[in-house]
Design a protein around this motif. Sequence first.
Motif, short mmCIF file in Angstrom:
data_model
loop_
_atom_site.label_atom_id
_atom_site.label_comp_id
_atom_site.label_asym_id
_atom_site.label_seq_id
_atom_site.Cartn_x
_atom_site.Cartn_y
_atom_site.Cartn_z
N ASP A 98 -5.68 7.76 -0.67
CA ASP A 98 -5.87 6.47 -1.34
C ASP A 98 -6.53 6.58 -2.72
OD1 ASP A 98 -4.67 5.48 0.85
OD2 ASP A 98 -6.26 4.11 1.45
N HIS A 141 0.79 -1.23 0.00
CA HIS A 141 0.00 0.00 0.00
C HIS A 141 0.84 1.30 0.00
CE1 HIS A 141 -3.79 2.10 1.06
NE2 HIS A 141 -2.96 2.96 1.64
N ASP A 168 0.64 8.03 6.16
CA ASP A 168 -0.69 7.61 5.78
C ASP A 168 -1.48 7.18 6.99
OD1 ASP A 168 -2.40 7.13 3.65
OD2 ASP A 168 -1.91 5.02 3.56
N HIS A 189 1.62 4.36 -2.84
CA HIS A 189 1.50 5.82 -2.70
C HIS A 189 2.70 6.52 -3.34
CE1 HIS A 189 -2.09 6.67 -0.41
NE2 HIS A 189 -1.79 5.81 0.54
FE FE Z 1 -3.20 4.99 2.02
#
Ligand code: FE
Length: 761
Positions: A749, A487, A511, A491
């Motif tokens: 996101d 994840h 995040d 980003h």
């Molecule tokens: Fe995120």
Amino acid sequence: MNTVCIHVYGIVQGVGFRPFTAVTAKKHNIRGTVANKGSYVEIIAQGKKNDIDTFIDTIKNSPPERSVIMGVDCTETDDAAVYDAFRITESEKEYGCIFVSPDIATCDKCREELFDKNNRRYLHPFINCTQCGPRLTILDSMPYDRVRTSMGKFPMCDKCAGEYYSPQTRRFDAQPVCCNDCGPQVYIIGEDTKGIAAISKVRRAIMEGKIAAIKGIGGFHLCCDAKNTDAVMRLRRLKDRPMKPFALMMKDMDTVRRECIIAPGQEKYLTGWQKPILLLEKRDAQTISDMIAPDNLTVGVMLPYAPVQMLLFDCPDDAMMTDCLVMTSGNARGAPICRNDEDAIKEIGSFCDIILSHNREILIRADDSVCDWFEGKPYMIRRSRGFAPLPVMVSDASDKQLVSIGGELKNSFCAAKGNMLYLSPYIGDMGDIRTLKALDSSLERMCDMLEVKPSEVVADKHPSYNTVSFAEEYSSKHGIPLVSVQHHYAHILSCMAENDCADKVIGISFDGTGYGDDGTIWGGEVFIADRHSYERAGSIKPFKQVGGDASSREGWRIALQLIRECFGDSSSEICERLNICQPDVFRVQSVMADKGINTVTSTSCGRLFDAVSAVLGVRRESTFEGEASTALMFTAQRYIRSCNAPLTFCTAVYQENGRVVLDTLSVFKDIVTRFLDGEDKGALAYLFHAALADEIAQCGDVLRRKHGLETVALSGGVFQNKLLLKLSKDKLEENGFNVLIHSLVPPNDGGIALGQAYYSV
Ligand code: FE
Ligand code: ZN
Ligand code: ZN
């Protein structure tokens, strides 16, 4: 006599490009044809060599306002037919790069006609021309021609057809062209009220304090008078949205100037063809209700972009209409925005008193885009209407075709074809079956439209994400491999893609929470990353996150564990003094942490913000994502505006097991100690931001020495925090780094899918 075959690539469909070409050709004595080929526009130009050259120059250098030319190829042909005129010919599809235009806000000329009594489109709620109107949301498949849009079922009347076929008019070849006689109609659901009478009725309802649902370009909005606090509060109760700010639609720029402070460049952006919601600084004296964006320094504002919205403000009836309307997405909590009557009645029917709809079908949803503003440029928070599905073009790519499914929250997906990465409109949070269905249907439609035949599907690594199960199913259904991308690395990749960077960078990915490779929760990560691999080079100091899902809403839980870590025996008393919790709750939470019940190790930077917010008494918990951390930022910004007293603080980074650790725990301890000593919460909120930025820069220095890298990419939802962004960027640049940040792709996101796609193409 020469004949040249010209291929023009870019946004050249649905922006008046073919009529423009026809008019230009006549001007330069060119005969031949122009046709949409699906992936490009093909022009056959026949005439004198000089004329052809100037013709090509004009096309390259002064194309229609809304077009974006990304490439022009010219080839001479010897054996061409002889043409006696210049014609627009029927489209014949071909395979290749495809550019689909986003929806375009109503242009000034159409607006003028809308309110001109002598115009035959006077008060027509669907007025449009080649320069404006819906595009993506009404498109069924490419190429962009009326039969393949939701206007296909409205045959043009003779007058409209006359304009459509005549190169002298503004509506020559405008696919959605229509008028009061032949176009779609607005109506009130469940009643016989249609047209202007329906709009009038909604205006009166709004002014009586009622809530209306209104179908626009990309979906329904819920709407009420922004100056009527009772109506705003009622909408909050019905939508189960106690604090999250509502977006506003204001009548015109004068109204915006009255309510908000406008920075240089913002007016142009507010009035431009994309008409996003822009976060603007509120004025102290406002006429809008305090409950629109409670405790916020900013408010999200957009101008009317569809004729029906213009009529809502300016219909010539006797209603005394407000100039500020709440315009929030018409959806049930967790569900996607409603796009047809059936959904609207079922899902938002109980939130409103009246529904204004119309019979032009919305084929793809497009929420309003939301932009913040940073260093004189837009800084995207939600990328949708007006932007999607314009591709992000990267230089370094294979010719692979794939889809990436994105993250779980604020989902958007990406369809990629070689160096063209088409990021979808905003879909929503994937915890809900309805949103998953919306993902499924939009994905299919986008792949069809863009002719993407994926040979791979890319997703997150989180074992319990719905998007991951979706990707697994997609993979087996299509018999193509599934690729997983961590994840926070995704980003960083999204930031690299947006900046067309293919080099190795230091990636700061701050995040909320994401699934880490070691099974712990990540979210305050530092990577050494390139396009195809990464190393976790550091992180903020890990802490214990107790209480599962509740801990991402309730910052006090994080604060409690951090206090225990810092203050040992006196923690319980400190928690009581700071209104974190009572001793009995403290005991339960301690036992859970010590026994590892519902406890995970976390480096989530978002949660650290929540904890500091709780400690300083700003927000003990959040009613919507980011509430506590945003409130903390506002507290810091208010402080720094009123007082410039320099703050002293200590920060440190150290290395442990070959990784850099940002010592955020010491910063936290310092803040708690000073707050207990009576220091101002605003000062300490600011200190937290400054200290974190300082540690980011120190970490950058350590990694530069180790790896010789000069570029830092800043991404992740925490970088929606403009104060942290500013402080970090300034500090890094001061230390000689080249800093990459987002602009038109969200740092949150909403950008994950782009990063996933960039990893694999
Ligand atoms: Fe995120
Ligand atoms: Zn127009
Ligand atoms: Zn007509």
